[in-house]
Design an enzyme around this catalytic site. Structure first.
Site, PDB file in Angstrom:
ATOM      1  N   LYS A 130       2.424   7.189  -2.426  1.00 29.41           N
ATOM      2  CA  LYS A 130       3.691   6.522  -0.920  1.00 29.41           C
ATOM      3  C   LYS A 130       3.543   5.515  -2.220  1.00 29.41           C
ATOM      4  CE  LYS A 130       2.727   3.922   1.698  1.00 29.41           C
ATOM      5  NZ  LYS A 130       2.181   4.335   2.969  1.00 29.41           N
ATOM      6  N   CYS A 182      -4.637  10.491   1.368  1.00 31.59           N
ATOM      7  CA  CYS A 182      -4.157   9.488   1.114  1.00 31.59           C
ATOM      8  C   CYS A 182      -3.958   9.765  -0.040  1.00 31.59           C
ATOM      9  CB  CYS A 182      -6.201   8.467   2.048  1.00 31.59           C
ATOM     10  SG  CYS A 182      -5.654   6.952   1.077  1.00 31.59           S
ATOM     11  N   GLU A 216       1.231 -20.512   4.249  1.00 32.93           N
ATOM     12  CA  GLU A 216       1.036 -21.368   5.215  1.00 32.93           C
ATOM     13  C   GLU A 216       1.669 -21.896   6.268  1.00 32.93           C
ATOM     14  OE1 GLU A 216       3.310 -24.969   3.348  1.00 32.93           O
ATOM     15  OE2 GLU A 216       4.603 -24.068   2.481  1.00 32.93           O
ATOM     16  N   TYR A 228       6.460   5.062  10.921  1.00 34.55           N
ATOM     17  CA  TYR A 228       5.539   4.284   9.013  1.00 34.55           C
ATOM     18  C   TYR A 228       6.483   5.284   7.880  1.00 34.55           C
ATOM     19  CZ  TYR A 228       0.966   2.727  11.048  1.00 34.55           C
ATOM     20  OH  TYR A 228       0.433   0.937  11.448  1.00 34.55           O
ATOM     21  N   CYS A 261      -1.026   7.200   1.442  1.00 36.15           N
ATOM     22  CA  CYS A 261      -1.610   6.468   0.429  1.00 36.15           C
ATOM     23  C   CYS A 261      -1.251   5.921  -0.024  1.00 36.15           C
ATOM     24  CB  CYS A 261      -2.440   5.638   1.272  1.00 36.15           C
ATOM     25  SG  CYS A 261      -3.048   6.563   3.140  1.00 36.15           S
ATOM     26  N   GLU A 289       9.112   3.728   5.108  1.00 34.58           N
ATOM     27  CA  GLU A 289       8.660   3.786   4.306  1.00 34.58           C
ATOM     28  C   GLU A 289       9.385   4.387   2.833  1.00 34.58           C
ATOM     29  OE1 GLU A 289       4.179   2.483   5.161  1.00 34.58           O
ATOM     30  OE2 GLU A 289       4.207   4.032   4.135  1.00 34.58           O
ATOM     31  N   HIS A 340      -0.315 -24.451  -0.443  1.00 25.05           N
ATOM     32  CA  HIS A 340       1.381 -25.050  -0.113  1.00 25.05           C
ATOM     33  C   HIS A 340       1.896 -24.514  -2.232  1.00 25.05           C
ATOM     34  CE1 HIS A 340       4.950 -26.868   0.773  1.00 25.05           C
ATOM     35  NE2 HIS A 340       5.649 -27.554  -0.782  1.00 25.05           N
TER      36      HIS A 340
END
Ligand code: NDP
Length: 466
Positions: A52, A44, A449, A185, A49, A189, A444
């Site tokens: 990356k 990681c 939303e 993945y 992760c 990516e 908003h």
């Protein structure tokens, strides 16, 4: 505390899972050591992760510049310096690895640099980098957290010319053309990363659509969106061979097409890192897929040995490995048996645009919900793109169990989807109903939303475009 052994707990692998288990256990007053043959932080932090995500953020700047121009900015002569970026990224990764190592020290964990090989259920031999023997260490309990390694098809002619994600983090220069094989993945990516940096990018996937296992609407939507960002997506084919030519690498495909690129990257999955660990000697069995076999409490087939994280190939995500580490610690050292609950774990694909999902896909819900399934789906152009010529669209989809009215799945493709899904996951994990989502007042103007204002159910019998 057992004085018969050098340590109460010996952890093999200082990645996210191993480090968490080692620290918690040492802070609880046990004598703990962790062995690491490479750098503290594991996949990681060192080659997954974290670097990356830095690459994704570097790459996304080009898109941000395009948007900015729509708002009146101009960036004539803007350019990107790959070697400078790689150097900066590596300094930060070294800093983070140092923090991990320091935190182990602060918790009282002994860090053993070297490769640990099991000699029996309580004994490990530490090997030096050159393979020479360093020392023997004994421990009452052992935790294996060695993670995974990239896999590429070794029998493919010319595969030696191809790299994996590990080398992609350290390319000496940015290629002009790249072909990435795979549709999971990592493939999606890295295709986004390179395309955003201006590299002519081809994604080659053997199946009918990328991201197998994700909701079919997500798969179809993302494939369309990444093509809008300039990625050439080739589906339903694979490599027949790779040949070195004078001008690059010739990708010969099974569908008869040839594509020349400068770099070929395989993102065709990762495998548990179990080689040379001496598992047999210690009575630790593997599954059919070559992962360490564990029960719900992460105990292996050897009574005093546990395993967590990617080496067990359950749900290969960093936060899951960390939770497995915590559950291991609670179970083994705090008399509080805990099995991690893999239900409703949110996940993000840092493609461009990114994906955030939690819970069931529509098709999974149709199989597992006893009655009907209600689907709410919207596609819209984000406000941010109003001044650009972009026709990019966001996808948001809620999957609701019609009988209980619980929202059982949320699927988002679009800017900030990973950030949104973390919060949506709380509601899905808590089992909130669609009415409870709707009772939540909107913020908003935001994209999120839409998640609390979806009114129109899709007609039943709708078949997702997958
Ligand atoms: P994945 O398992 O996600 O994808 C592997 C891809 O390679 C699939 O598309 C698969 O096709 C394809 N493939 C497998 N074998 C072959 C072959 N022989 N020829 C051609 N194609 C092949 O693996 P990744 O390497 O992308 O990632 C590994 C794991 O790491 C992920 O599953 C995830 O758990 C984790 N990860 C998580 C990230 C995140 O959280 N953002 C980021 C990166 C990794 P098919 O679908 O047909 O099997």
């Amino acid at each position: 505390m057992s004085e018969t052994y050098d340590y109460d707990l010996f952890v093999i692998g200082a990645g996210s899972g191993g480090v968490r288990a080692a620290r918690l256990t040492a802070l609880g007053g046990k004598r703990v050591a962790v062995a690491e043959e490479f750098r503290v932080g594991g996949t990681c932090v060192i080659r997954g992760c974290v670097p990356k995500k830095f690459m994704v953020m570097a790459s996304e700047v080009s898109h941000a510049l395009e948007i900015a121009e729509g708002y009146g900015w101009s960036f004539e002569g803007a350019s990107f310096d790959w070697p400078k970026f790689i150097q900066t990224k590596d300094v930060e990764i070294a800093r983070l690895s140092g923090i991990y190592a320091a935190n182990l020290g602060k918790a009282g964990v002994d860090l053993v640099h070297g490769r640990a090989v099991l000699k029996d259920a309580h004994t490990v031999e530490i090997l030096k980098k050159d393979g020479g023997r360093d020392r023997i260490i004994t421990a009452e309990k052992i935790l294996i957290a060695t993670g995974g390694r990239p896999w590429k098809p070794d029998d493919l002619p010319g595969v030696e010319h191809a790299i994996t994600s590990e080398e992609a983090f350290h390319l000496p220069e940015l290629p002009k053309r790249i072909l990435i094989a795979g549709g999971g993945y990592i493939a999606v990516e890295f295709a986004g990363i390179f395309a955003g940096l201006g590299v002519e990018t081809t994604l080659l996937y053997r199946g009918p659509n990328i991201l197998r296992g994700f909701d079919d609407d997500v798969r179809a939507h993302l494939a369309g969106e990444i093509e809008k960002r300039g990625i050439k997506v080739i589906l339903g084919s694979r490599h027949a061979s790779i040949e070195q030519t004078e001008t690059g690498l010739l990708n010969r495909l099974e569908n008869g097409h040839d594509i020349e690129t400068d770099v070929v990257m395989f993102a065709t999955g990762r495998v548990p890192y179990v080689q040379g660990l001496g598992l047999e000697t210690a009575g630790v069995a593997l599954t059919e897929n070559g992962a360490i076999k564990v029960d719900g409490f992460s105990r292996t087939t050897a009574d005093n040995i546990w395993a967590i994280g990617d080496v067990t190939d359950r749900m290969n995500l960093t936060p899951v490995a960390i939770r497995e580490a915590v559950a291991f610690h609670e179970t083994v050292y705090r008399d509080n048996p805990q099995a991690f609950d893999y239900d409703a774990v949110a996940t993000a694909v840092f493609s461009q645009p990114p994906v955030g999902v939690v819970g069931l896909t529509e098709s999974e819900a149709r199989h597992s919900c006893p009655g009907a399934v209600d689907v709410y789906l919207t596609r819209f152009r984000p406000m941010k793109y109003a001044f650009t010529g972009s026709d990019e669209r966001v996808l948001m989809k809620l999957v609701v169990d019609a009988a209980s009215q619980k929202v059982v799945g949320v699927h988002i493709v679009g800017p900030e989807a990973p950030e949104m899904i973390q919060l949506a996951a709380i509601a899905v994990k808590a089992g909130l109903t669609k009415a409870q989502w709707d009772a939540t007042c909107a913020v908003h103007p935001t994209m999120a939303e839409e998640l609390v204002t979806l009114k129109e159910k899709q007609a039943s019998g709708h078949v997702s475009a997958g």
